[in-house]
Design a protein around this motif. Sequence first.
Motif, short mmCIF file in Angstrom:
data_model
loop_
_atom_site.label_atom_id
_atom_site.label_comp_id
_atom_site.label_asym_id
_atom_site.label_seq_id
_atom_site.Cartn_x
_atom_site.Cartn_y
_atom_site.Cartn_z
N LEU A 47 0.80 -1.22 0.00
CA LEU A 47 0.00 0.00 0.00
C LEU A 47 0.84 1.28 0.00
O LEU A 47 0.48 2.25 -0.69
N PRO A 48 1.93 1.37 0.74
CA PRO A 48 2.69 2.63 0.78
C PRO A 48 3.08 3.16 -0.60
O PRO A 48 3.04 4.37 -0.83
N SER A 49 3.45 2.28 -1.51
CA SER A 49 3.88 2.73 -2.84
C SER A 49 2.71 3.18 -3.71
O SER A 49 2.92 3.81 -4.75
N ARG A 50 1.48 2.89 -3.28
CA ARG A 50 0.30 3.26 -4.06
C ARG A 50 -0.52 4.38 -3.41
O ARG A 50 -1.56 4.76 -3.93
N MET A 51 -0.04 4.89 -2.28
CA MET A 51 -0.75 5.93 -1.55
C MET A 51 -0.25 7.32 -1.96
O MET A 51 0.95 7.59 -1.91
N TYR A 52 -1.17 8.18 -2.36
CA TYR A 52 -0.82 9.53 -2.80
C TYR A 52 -1.64 10.56 -2.05
O TYR A 52 -2.87 10.44 -1.96
N GLU A 53 -0.98 11.58 -1.55
CA GLU A 53 -1.68 12.76 -1.06
C GLU A 53 -2.25 13.48 -2.28
O GLU A 53 -1.68 13.43 -3.37
N LEU A 54 -3.37 14.16 -2.12
CA LEU A 54 -4.12 14.71 -3.25
C LEU A 54 -3.27 15.61 -4.15
O LEU A 54 -3.28 15.43 -5.38
N THR A 55 -2.53 16.56 -3.60
CA THR A 55 -1.81 17.50 -4.46
C THR A 55 -0.69 16.82 -5.23
O THR A 55 -0.41 17.18 -6.38
N GLU A 56 -0.03 15.83 -4.63
CA GLU A 56 1.03 15.15 -5.38
C GLU A 56 0.43 14.24 -6.45
O GLU A 56 1.05 14.06 -7.52
N PHE A 57 -0.76 13.70 -6.21
CA PHE A 57 -1.41 12.91 -7.25
C PHE A 57 -1.76 13.79 -8.44
O PHE A 57 -1.53 13.41 -9.60
N LEU A 58 -2.29 14.98 -8.18
CA LEU A 58 -2.65 15.89 -9.27
C LEU A 58 -1.43 16.28 -10.09
O LEU A 58 -1.46 16.22 -11.33
N VAL A 59 -0.37 16.67 -9.41
CA VAL A 59 0.82 17.18 -10.10
C VAL A 59 1.68 16.06 -10.68
O VAL A 59 2.10 16.12 -11.84
N ASP A 60 1.94 15.02 -9.90
CA ASP A 60 2.89 13.99 -10.32
C ASP A 60 2.27 12.91 -11.20
O ASP A 60 2.93 12.41 -12.12
N VAL A 61 1.04 12.51 -10.91
CA VAL A 61 0.42 11.42 -11.66
C VAL A 61 -0.42 11.95 -12.83
O VAL A 61 -0.24 11.54 -13.98
N LEU A 62 -1.30 12.90 -12.54
CA LEU A 62 -2.13 13.45 -13.61
C LEU A 62 -1.38 14.50 -14.43
O LEU A 62 -1.78 14.81 -15.56
N GLY A 63 -0.34 15.06 -13.87
CA GLY A 63 0.46 16.03 -14.60
C GLY A 63 -0.23 17.36 -14.84
O GLY A 63 -0.02 18.00 -15.86
#
Length: 236
Positions: free
Chosen positions: A95-111
Amino acid sequence: MRVALFVTCVNDAMFPATGIATTRLLERLGVEVDFPAGQTCCGQPQFNTGYRRETRPLVERTARVFEEYEYVVTPSGSCAAMVRDHYPQFGETGLPSRMYELTEFLVDVLGVTDVGAYFPHTVTYHPSCHGLRMLRLGDRPRRLLEAVKGLELRELPGAEECCGFGGTFAVKNPDVSAAMGQDKVRNAVATRASVLCGADNSCLMHIGGIIRRQDEPLRALHIAEILSATEEEPHV
């Protein structure tokens, strides 16, 4: 893309608007959001107070509830940090490698940094200790806020100083906690912003309580509620 929302117990019980705003924001960006109903507390209060044996069942349950998802997103820096930094101590490494805080998910994953938000207010940003020092969110929240149409972002003096909440620290050391919170509120009021925002409602609960008791011309608001606001659906 399909993600699971880990809303956290604080948001579920006290700040449901944050979970709704997070879902609305992600869906507007084309993300399919699931809400696994079996989720409960991540175990952070127990862990931070030294009750490691009582923490383990919550770690195991949380990992099991979210095991099928590639991405788990949470609007809580402290809970994300709990999973990422402390779950491996219990042998949970998936789970730790798949857990994202909202702002890092927006910037890092969704770009994305411009999420199509509209919020015509003056805002100052408080970076929580977990987001700042454990997750190392850096300028991600600021970049998202700077892209919001109509928003004027104002610098918060002493931004990197703790607000004094610290989970059970506020319970065990109430006088020190309150004094630290008052310093934070004093600095926020000095910016003459109308909104103090952050990415952790535990901190905002502490700061917001002081704001209300002192009757300051300021309100505390989670960043998700700002980013989800649009001209068609403004935040009230």
